[in-house]
Design a protein around this motif. Structure first.
Motif, PDB file in Angstrom:
ATOM      1  N   CYS A  69       0.837  -1.199   0.000  1.00  0.00           N
ATOM      2  CA  CYS A  69       0.000   0.000   0.000  1.00  0.00           C
ATOM      3  C   CYS A  69       0.872   1.250   0.000  1.00  0.00           C
ATOM      4  O   CYS A  69       0.645   2.178  -0.788  1.00  0.00           O
ATOM      5  CB  CYS A  69      -0.913   0.024   1.233  1.00  0.00           C
ATOM      6  SG  CYS A  69      -2.377  -0.999   1.108  1.00  0.00           S
ATOM      7  N   HIS A  71       3.947   1.543  -0.940  1.00  0.00           N
ATOM      8  CA  HIS A  71       4.700   1.605  -2.196  1.00  0.00           C
ATOM      9  C   HIS A  71       3.826   2.105  -3.345  1.00  0.00           C
ATOM     10  O   HIS A  71       4.310   2.786  -4.248  1.00  0.00           O
ATOM     11  CB  HIS A  71       5.265   0.224  -2.517  1.00  0.00           C
ATOM     12  CG  HIS A  71       6.024   0.164  -3.794  1.00  0.00           C
ATOM     13  ND1 HIS A  71       7.262   0.759  -3.960  1.00  0.00           N
ATOM     14  CD2 HIS A  71       5.713  -0.409  -4.984  1.00  0.00           C
ATOM     15  CE1 HIS A  71       7.678   0.545  -5.200  1.00  0.00           C
ATOM     16  NE2 HIS A  71       6.755  -0.161  -5.840  1.00  0.00           N
ATOM     17  N   LYS A  72       2.546   1.788  -3.312  1.00  0.00           N
ATOM     18  CA  LYS A  72       1.637   2.177  -4.390  1.00  0.00           C
ATOM     19  C   LYS A  72       0.960   3.512  -4.123  1.00  0.00           C
ATOM     20  O   LYS A  72       0.068   3.918  -4.857  1.00  0.00           O
ATOM     21  CB  LYS A  72       0.607   1.080  -4.625  1.00  0.00           C
ATOM     22  CG  LYS A  72       1.247  -0.174  -5.186  1.00  0.00           C
ATOM     23  CD  LYS A  72       0.223  -1.116  -5.743  1.00  0.00           C
ATOM     24  CE  LYS A  72       0.901  -2.292  -6.386  1.00  0.00           C
ATOM     25  NZ  LYS A  72       0.865  -2.231  -7.830  1.00  0.00           N
ATOM     26  N   ALA A 100      -2.036  -5.824  -8.603  1.00  0.00           N
ATOM     27  CA  ALA A 100      -2.423  -5.345  -9.931  1.00  0.00           C
ATOM     28  C   ALA A 100      -2.832  -3.874  -9.936  1.00  0.00           C
ATOM     29  O   ALA A 100      -2.906  -3.252 -10.999  1.00  0.00           O
ATOM     30  CB  ALA A 100      -3.577  -6.198 -10.462  1.00  0.00           C
ATOM     31  N   TYR A 101      -3.069  -3.292  -8.769  1.00  0.00           N
ATOM     32  CA  TYR A 101      -3.523  -1.900  -8.672  1.00  0.00           C
ATOM     33  C   TYR A 101      -2.470  -0.949  -9.224  1.00  0.00           C
ATOM     34  O   TYR A 101      -1.297  -1.034  -8.897  1.00  0.00           O
ATOM     35  CB  TYR A 101      -3.819  -1.543  -7.211  1.00  0.00           C
ATOM     36  CG  TYR A 101      -4.103  -0.081  -6.976  1.00  0.00           C
ATOM     37  CD1 TYR A 101      -5.326   0.466  -7.338  1.00  0.00           C
ATOM     38  CD2 TYR A 101      -3.156   0.744  -6.392  1.00  0.00           C
ATOM     39  CE1 TYR A 101      -5.590   1.808  -7.126  1.00  0.00           C
ATOM     40  CE2 TYR A 101      -3.404   2.084  -6.173  1.00  0.00           C
ATOM     41  CZ  TYR A 101      -4.625   2.613  -6.542  1.00  0.00           C
ATOM     42  OH  TYR A 101      -4.878   3.936  -6.322  1.00  0.00           O
ATOM     43  N   LYS A 102      -2.940  -0.048 -10.077  1.00  0.00           N
ATOM     44  CA  LYS A 102      -2.075   0.999 -10.613  1.00  0.00           C
ATOM     45  C   LYS A 102      -2.722   2.335 -10.279  1.00  0.00           C
ATOM     46  O   LYS A 102      -3.860   2.588 -10.644  1.00  0.00           O
ATOM     47  CB  LYS A 102      -1.908   0.853 -12.124  1.00  0.00           C
ATOM     48  CG  LYS A 102      -1.170  -0.408 -12.519  1.00  0.00           C
ATOM     49  CD  LYS A 102      -0.830  -0.353 -13.979  1.00  0.00           C
ATOM     50  CE  LYS A 102      -0.200  -1.619 -14.511  1.00  0.00           C
ATOM     51  NZ  LYS A 102       0.509  -2.476 -13.695  1.00  0.00           N
ATOM     52  N   GLN A 103      -1.974   3.178  -9.584  1.00  0.00           N
ATOM     53  CA  GLN A 103      -2.498   4.472  -9.186  1.00  0.00           C
ATOM     54  C   GLN A 103      -2.649   5.376 -10.388  1.00  0.00           C
ATOM     55  O   GLN A 103      -1.770   5.401 -11.272  1.00  0.00           O
ATOM     56  CB  GLN A 103      -1.553   5.101  -8.162  1.00  0.00           C
ATOM     57  CG  GLN A 103      -2.071   6.386  -7.581  1.00  0.00           C
ATOM     58  CD  GLN A 103      -1.131   6.964  -6.548  1.00  0.00           C
ATOM     59  OE1 GLN A 103       0.050   6.644  -6.534  1.00  0.00           O
ATOM     60  NE2 GLN A 103      -1.644   7.817  -5.696  1.00  0.00           N
ATOM     61  N   LYS A 104      -3.737   6.130 -10.425  1.00  0.00           N
ATOM     62  CA  LYS A 104      -3.940   7.076 -11.514  1.00  0.00           C
ATOM     63  C   LYS A 104      -2.970   8.238 -11.336  1.00  0.00           C
ATOM     64  O   LYS A 104      -2.752   8.718 -10.242  1.00  0.00           O
ATOM     65  CB  LYS A 104      -5.379   7.613 -11.500  1.00  0.00           C
ATOM     66  CG  LYS A 104      -6.403   6.557 -11.830  1.00  0.00           C
ATOM     67  CD  LYS A 104      -7.795   7.131 -11.767  1.00  0.00           C
ATOM     68  CE  LYS A 104      -8.804   6.033 -12.024  1.00  0.00           C
ATOM     69  NZ  LYS A 104     -10.180   6.525 -11.911  1.00  0.00           N
ATOM     70  N   ARG A 105      -2.378   8.645 -12.425  1.00  0.00           N
ATOM     71  CA  ARG A 105      -1.419   9.751 -12.369  1.00  0.00           C
ATOM     72  C   ARG A 105      -2.154  11.082 -12.383  1.00  0.00           C
ATOM     73  O   ARG A 105      -3.065  11.278 -13.177  1.00  0.00           O
ATOM     74  CB  ARG A 105      -0.466   9.654 -13.549  1.00  0.00           C
ATOM     75  CG  ARG A 105       0.250   8.337 -13.566  1.00  0.00           C
ATOM     76  CD  ARG A 105       1.564   8.459 -14.132  1.00  0.00           C
ATOM     77  NE  ARG A 105       2.202   7.134 -13.992  1.00  0.00           N
ATOM     78  CZ  ARG A 105       3.437   6.924 -14.246  1.00  0.00           C
ATOM     79  NH1 ARG A 105       4.180   7.898 -14.663  1.00  0.00           N
ATOM     80  NH2 ARG A 105       3.942   5.730 -14.099  1.00  0.00           N
TER      81      ARG A 105
END
Length: 107
Positions: A69, A71-72, A100-105
């Motif tokens: 968490c 780290h992401k 698999a979660y990718k944070q929105k930029r």
């Protein structure tokens, strides 16, 4: 969702086999009954060790979920706690979602 139910039921059965093997209706478990009774009769120590190992793995996965968490970019303490709890109860099935979660930029 069905996978979570099967996983939860199997974990309850595992606990039942380890702690209260004398109360299990083996004949009602279908083909799983004789196999379960065999494991209880001849490999109960292995079952006990496997049970505690499974819980240890769940704790490790849960702690890794908190690290992941951070780290992401998930900094909310409540969100981290919820990921910890979800991963503790559902293990790798939950952890793969977080992986698999990718944070929105943000622009």
């Amino acid at each position: 969702m069905a996978g979570f139910r099967v996983y939860s039921v199997s974990l309850v059965l595992f606990q039942w086999v380890v702690f209260w093997p004398q109360s299990i209706p083996y004949q009602s478990l279908g083909p799983l009954g004789p196999f379960t009774q065999y494991l209880v009769d001849y490999h109960h120590t292995l079952l006990c060790n496997g049970y505690w190992l499974a819980w240890l793995i769940h704790v490790g996965e849960s702690l890794y979920a908190i690290v992941l968490c951070k780290h992401k970019g998930i900094t909310s303490g409540q969100a981290q706690l919820l990921w910890f709890l979800q991963t503790f109860f559902f293990g790798i099935a939950s952890l793969t979602i977080l992986i698999a979660y990718k944070q929105k930029r943000q622009k």
